[in-house]
Design a protein around this motif. Structure first.
Motif, PDB file in Angstrom:
ATOM      1  N   TRP A 181      35.756  43.295  14.469  1.00 51.38           N
ATOM      2  CA  TRP A 181      35.708  41.830  14.477  1.00 51.38           C
ATOM      3  C   TRP A 181      36.888  41.180  13.741  1.00 51.38           C
ATOM      4  N   GLY A 182      37.632  41.962  12.961  1.00 50.29           N
ATOM      5  CA  GLY A 182      38.754  41.410  12.213  1.00 50.29           C
ATOM      6  C   GLY A 182      38.325  40.557  11.040  1.00 50.29           C
ATOM      7  N   LEU A 183      37.109  40.790  10.507  1.00 49.83           N
ATOM      8  CA  LEU A 183      36.592  40.012   9.388  1.00 49.83           C
ATOM      9  C   LEU A 183      36.680  40.830   8.109  1.00 49.83           C
ATOM     10  N   THR A 184      37.141  40.203   7.031  1.00 48.46           N
ATOM     11  CA  THR A 184      37.313  40.927   5.778  1.00 48.46           C
ATOM     12  C   THR A 184      36.596  40.285   4.596  1.00 48.46           C
ATOM     13  N   ARG A 185      36.088  39.055   4.732  1.00 49.03           N
ATOM     14  CA  ARG A 185      35.407  38.417   3.609  1.00 49.03           C
ATOM     15  C   ARG A 185      34.401  37.395   4.127  1.00 49.03           C
ATOM     16  N   ASP A 186      33.482  37.025   3.239  1.00 50.72           N
ATOM     17  CA  ASP A 186      32.435  36.068   3.602  1.00 50.72           C
ATOM     18  C   ASP A 186      31.767  36.476   4.918  1.00 50.72           C
ATOM     19  N   ILE A 187      31.295  37.719   4.956  1.00 54.37           N
ATOM     20  CA  ILE A 187      30.804  38.270   6.218  1.00 54.37           C
ATOM     21  C   ILE A 187      29.287  38.451   6.192  1.00 54.37           C
ATOM     22  N   ASN A 188      28.703  38.429   7.367  1.00 56.83           N
ATOM     23  CA  ASN A 188      27.279  38.668   7.542  1.00 56.83           C
ATOM     24  C   ASN A 188      27.105  39.982   8.289  1.00 56.83           C
ATOM     25  N   THR A 189      26.659  41.018   7.582  1.00 58.72           N
ATOM     26  CA  THR A 189      26.590  42.343   8.203  1.00 58.72           C
ATOM     27  C   THR A 189      25.504  42.434   9.265  1.00 58.72           C
ATOM     28  N   ARG A 190      24.613  41.448   9.366  1.00 58.12           N
ATOM     29  CA  ARG A 190      23.614  41.465  10.433  1.00 58.12           C
ATOM     30  C   ARG A 190      24.277  41.396  11.807  1.00 58.12           C
ATOM     31  N   THR A 191      25.499  40.876  11.859  1.00 52.30           N
ATOM     32  CA  THR A 191      26.241  40.864  13.121  1.00 52.30           C
ATOM     33  C   THR A 191      26.372  42.276  13.672  1.00 52.30           C
ATOM     34  N   VAL A 192      26.700  43.224  12.811  1.00 52.58           N
ATOM     35  CA  VAL A 192      26.840  44.618  13.227  1.00 52.58           C
ATOM     36  C   VAL A 192      25.495  45.176  13.678  1.00 52.58           C
ATOM     37  N   ASP A 193      24.444  44.929  12.917  1.00 50.83           N
ATOM     38  CA  ASP A 193      23.123  45.460  13.261  1.00 50.83           C
ATOM     39  C   ASP A 193      22.672  44.967  14.636  1.00 50.83           C
ATOM     40  N   THR A 194      22.908  43.684  14.899  1.00 49.00           N
ATOM     41  CA  THR A 194      22.516  43.109  16.190  1.00 49.00           C
ATOM     42  C   THR A 194      23.257  43.782  17.340  1.00 49.00           C
ATOM     43  N   HIS A 195      24.574  43.950  17.181  1.00 49.85           N
ATOM     44  CA  HIS A 195      25.367  44.576  18.243  1.00 49.85           C
ATOM     45  C   HIS A 195      24.996  46.042  18.430  1.00 49.85           C
ATOM     46  N   MET A 196      24.715  46.751  17.343  1.00 46.46           N
ATOM     47  CA  MET A 196      24.339  48.153  17.456  1.00 46.46           C
ATOM     48  C   MET A 196      23.029  48.305  18.209  1.00 46.46           C
ATOM     49  N   SER A 197      22.069  47.470  17.907  1.00 51.49           N
ATOM     50  CA  SER A 197      20.780  47.538  18.599  1.00 51.49           C
ATOM     51  C   SER A 197      20.955  47.302  20.094  1.00 51.49           C
ATOM     52  N   ARG A 198      21.791  46.321  20.433  1.00 51.09           N
ATOM     53  CA  ARG A 198      22.033  46.020  21.841  1.00 51.09           C
ATOM     54  C   ARG A 198      22.831  47.138  22.517  1.00 51.09           C
ATOM     55  N   LEU A 199      23.775  47.705  21.776  1.00 46.79           N
ATOM     56  CA  LEU A 199      24.636  48.735  22.356  1.00 46.79           C
ATOM     57  C   LEU A 199      23.848  49.994  22.689  1.00 46.79           C
ATOM     58  N   ARG A 200      22.882  50.339  21.871  1.00 41.91           N
ATOM     59  CA  ARG A 200      22.056  51.506  22.156  1.00 41.91           C
ATOM     60  C   ARG A 200      21.429  51.390  23.541  1.00 41.91           C
ATOM     61  N   ARG A 201      20.935  50.203  23.838  1.00 42.30           N
ATOM     62  CA  ARG A 201      20.271  49.996  25.137  1.00 42.30           C
ATOM     63  C   ARG A 201      21.283  49.958  26.272  1.00 42.30           C
ATOM     64  N   ARG A 202      22.357  49.217  26.093  1.00 46.40           N
ATOM     65  CA  ARG A 202      23.316  49.051  27.184  1.00 46.40           C
ATOM     66  C   ARG A 202      24.050  50.348  27.527  1.00 46.40           C
ATOM     67  N   LEU A 203      24.286  51.194  26.544  1.00 41.57           N
ATOM     68  CA  LEU A 203      25.005  52.446  26.797  1.00 41.57           C
ATOM     69  C   LEU A 203      24.065  53.580  27.206  1.00 41.57           C
TER      70      LEU A 203
END
Length: 241
Positions: A181-203
């Motif tokens: 994502w190119g993010l280095t500060r003031d980040i919300n790691t739930r973004t990663v969790d959401t994408h990982m959950s979706r990626l498991r299904r899509r892949l």
């Protein structure tokens, strides 16, 4: 690139960090084996630079511990004043990829790091990459499963490619946010969790397709190759982000 440096001499550490910073590399420096291993075994680094003589052990002992505990072949460079042939051979036999004598010459150190990066990522220049039943076209930005193109967003593609290129390696949420994502500060790691959950299904990451994304509690994720006969109940136990 994120680099971990084991160096107990403050001036030497500052010199190496300055060289790496000029190239845009991020370098964390540690003066002891304990502090170095504590970070390396719980964070994600791309390359390690080790001194030999340190207050609480030796660089060789640290390297042996890294090789025994990390499940991916992270590149390692020794940077030390010890220049005998027997020392060089011992370090290389312990699993070092390269060996340099202090003080490092900036151009040579950077060239060695670049060479190691190319050697450990041989697929980086290929247009089509194959991972079991998955085919990744890096030019067209298309991923196929058993010959069928998957419906993915651009960010899904970037995340999938990064996972496949680093399979077996612990990837922290912070590292994924930075690299994908190119993010280095003031980040919300739930973004990663959401994408990982979706990626498991899509892949279709399941035992039949040979891969799973394993959640490492409070640390991040790891893409693992698994056998088709693996216990599906065990694999499904890692589905929650």
């Amino acid at each position: 690139m994120r680099i971990a440096l084991l160096e107990d001499e403050h001036e030497q550490a500052q010199n190496v960090q300055a060289i790496l910073a000029e190239r845009g590399y991020e370098c964390d420096s540690f003066p002891t084996a304990q502090s170095f291993l504590s970070s390396v075994l719980h964070r994600s680094y791309d390359l390690l630079i080790l001194d030999w003589q340190i207050p609480d052990g030796t660089g060789v002992e640290v390297l042996e511990s890294v090789r025994a505990q990390l499940n991916w072949p992270i590149p390692v460079i020794f940077l030390t004043q010890r220049d005998s042939e027997s020392d060089i051979v011992r370090a290389l036999d312990a699993g070092a990829d390269d060996y340099l004598i202090k003080p490092p010459r900036a151009a040579e150190l950077l060239a060695r790091i670049n060479a190691l990066s190319r050697r450990t990522s041989p697929e980086s220049d290929k247009e089509v990459l194959n991972y079991g039943p998955f085919e990744v076209n890096t030019q067209l930005r298309v991923i196929k499963l058993h010959g069928q193109a998957l419906v993915l967003t651009d960010k899904d593609f970037d995340l999938t490619l990064f996972l496949f290129q680093n399979q077996g390696r612990l990837l922290t949420r912070e590292m994924l946010l930075e690299r994908v994502w190119g993010l280095t500060r003031d980040i919300n790691t739930r973004t990663v969790d959401t994408h990982m959950s979706r990626l498991r299904r899509r892949l279709g990451l399941n035992p039949d397709n040979g891969f799973r994304i394993k959640t490492i509690y409070q640390r991040g994720y790891r893409l693992e190759a698994i056998k088709a006969t693996a216990d599906t109940e065990t694999a499904s136990g890692d589905e929650a982000p």
